[in-house]
Write a protein that holds these residues in place. Structure first.
Motif, short mmCIF file in Angstrom:
data_model
loop_
_atom_site.label_atom_id
_atom_site.label_comp_id
_atom_site.label_asym_id
_atom_site.label_seq_id
_atom_site.Cartn_x
_atom_site.Cartn_y
_atom_site.Cartn_z
N GLY A 149 -5.46 8.35 6.60
CA GLY A 149 -5.23 7.25 7.25
C GLY A 149 -3.80 6.52 6.84
N HIS A 150 -2.98 7.44 6.13
CA HIS A 150 -1.76 7.20 5.67
C HIS A 150 -1.62 5.55 4.81
N ASN A 151 -2.85 5.36 4.17
CA ASN A 151 -3.10 4.06 3.37
C ASN A 151 -2.30 3.97 2.15
N TYR A 152 -2.07 5.11 1.69
CA TYR A 152 -1.58 5.26 0.13
C TYR A 152 0.01 5.05 0.30
N ARG A 153 0.40 3.85 0.56
CA ARG A 153 1.82 3.62 0.59
C ARG A 153 2.05 2.62 -0.68
N ASP A 191 -5.11 11.79 2.25
CA ASP A 191 -4.80 10.50 2.70
C ASP A 191 -4.58 10.43 4.18
N GLU A 249 -11.24 6.86 -4.97
CA GLU A 249 -11.65 6.97 -3.66
C GLU A 249 -11.74 8.39 -3.15
N VAL A 268 -6.30 1.61 -2.72
CA VAL A 268 -5.67 0.65 -1.71
C VAL A 268 -6.17 -0.88 -1.92
N GLN A 269 -5.24 -1.99 -1.80
CA GLN A 269 -5.59 -3.12 -1.82
C GLN A 269 -6.15 -3.61 -0.40
N ASN A 276 1.02 -0.75 -0.74
CA ASN A 276 -0.38 -1.11 -0.48
C ASN A 276 -1.33 -0.74 -1.86
N TYR A 302 -6.98 8.89 -8.19
CA TYR A 302 -7.48 8.29 -6.95
C TYR A 302 -9.03 8.23 -6.75
N SER A 356 -9.11 -2.75 0.46
CA SER A 356 -10.05 -1.63 1.28
C SER A 356 -11.38 -2.10 0.73
#
Length: 346
Positions: free
Chosen positions: A278-282, A276, A242, A328-329, A285, A240, A331
């Motif tokens: 922002g809880h964006n890593y789903r 994570d 980022e 994350v797409q 996503n 990851y 981003s």
């Protein structure tokens, strides 16, 4: 009175100053001008025996060695010095030195029972069971009731059988490992998977087993293997960029899809990583990529199975561990990251 040798009850210890009378007697006892080589050898043997009784085995060894060095022509005396020195070595655990002295003693006197018995004991301690049996048999020809030799022979026979069994087990395991390694290499070749060594030394056209050893610290000890169904099971690293974080998947089967692992790691029931925020890593996503070189990325769909990616003509497994980039797409980080590359899709 303790200073007079006739009345002293305590033995002298190392570092003690000898009384003048004792020192004069000692000089006389060891004077080569006053003693024949045989007398000197006996004197040193007596000293060795005295120290041996006190369990001062190193002092005893020194005395016996000095007695041998005076070059006495008395064969029996030399044999006694050798076997006594062997006994001192034996008590110190110096079994090879003890065995050497026994061999020398039997060279001088082939039927010397004390040397034969000690040699058999040494060979048992050295795990030289064939030799122990031979020494025991040699002594038992002289005295068939010698208890120590009977015991040594019995131990040698039993331990020899155990050692031979353990050796067979070891050879069997080594054969299994070799066959397993060869099967892994053949499976990789058959699938057309390219493996890049961490080092550029050697021939890159010949697949070497060491190339499959994981280079990632988390993957050490988790080399690719074949499961019972003949599937290759890989250690895989998700990177990851980022957050400069990684996840290590110990067992990623070649027929597993990427989304099967992503759902387990980032699905609704999963514990989300602390980084994570922002809880964006789903799973829905995430974008997955692999790096062909410093200029080119390839995008992978989550529904793809690992095997098909590893077989791709532009993919190469480095350090025995397939690795993939996840971001994350949509981003800003993904946009800036991809701007550095020529991005292609499979």
């Amino acid at each position: 009175m303790q200073q007079h040798p006739a009345f002293r009850t305590e033995p002298f210890t190392e570092g003690d100053d000898l009384p003048p009378l004792v020192e004069a007697m000692q000089q006389l006892k060891y004077d080569p001008n006053e003693n024949s080589p045989e007398e000197l050898a006996r004197n040193y043997k007596d000293d060795g025996n005295y120290n041996f009784k006190l369990k001062k085995y190193r002092w005893a060894i020194d005395a016996y060695s000095t007695g041998l060095n005076v070059a006495s022509t008395d064969v029996d005396l030399n044999v006694q010095l050798l076997t006594n020195r062997a006994a001192a070595h034996y008590h110190l655990g110096n079994y090879r030195s003890a065995l050497n002295d026994c061999q020398k003693a039997t060279t001088l006197k082939a039927d010397h029972m004390k040397a034969i018995v000690r040699a058999a004991q040494c060979c048992v301690c050295l795990n030289r069971y064939e030799e122990a049996i031979k020494w025991s048999d040699k002594g038992l020809l002289i005295n068939s009731n010698e208890a120590i030799l009977l015991d040594a022979r019995s131990k040698a026979e039993q331990r020899k059988k155990i050692a031979e069994r353990d050796q067979r087990k070891k050879q069997f395991q080594e054969k299994k490992v070799k066959e397993s390694n060869e099967a892994i290499l053949e499976a990789i070749k058959a699938r057309g998977i390219r493996i890049s060594p961490l080092s550029h030394r050697g021939c890159r056209d010949v697949l070497a087993l060491e190339w499959l050893e994981p280079g990632h610290p988390a993957a050490l000890g988790s080399r690719v293997h074949l499961d019972m169904n003949g599937q290759l099971v890989w250690p895989v690293v998700f990177v990851y960029p980022e957050y400069a974080q990684t996840d290590f998947i110990h067992q990623f089967k070649e027929n597993d899809t990427f989304d099967s692992h992503l759902n387990a790691m980032f699905g609704s029931e999963a514990d989300l990583p602390p980084w994570d925020i922002g809880h964006n890593y789903r799973p829905q996503n995430l974008k997955i990529y692999f790096e062909e070189n410093e200029n080119t990325l390839w995008e992978i769909l989550p529904k793809f199975v690992l095997k098909n990616i590893l077989k791709h003509e532009r993919y190469s497994v480095s350090g025995g561990t397939p690795s993939f980039l996840l971001m994350v797409q949509g981003s800003e980080f993904l946009k800036s990251f991809l701007a550095k590359y020529n991005v292609k899709k499979i």
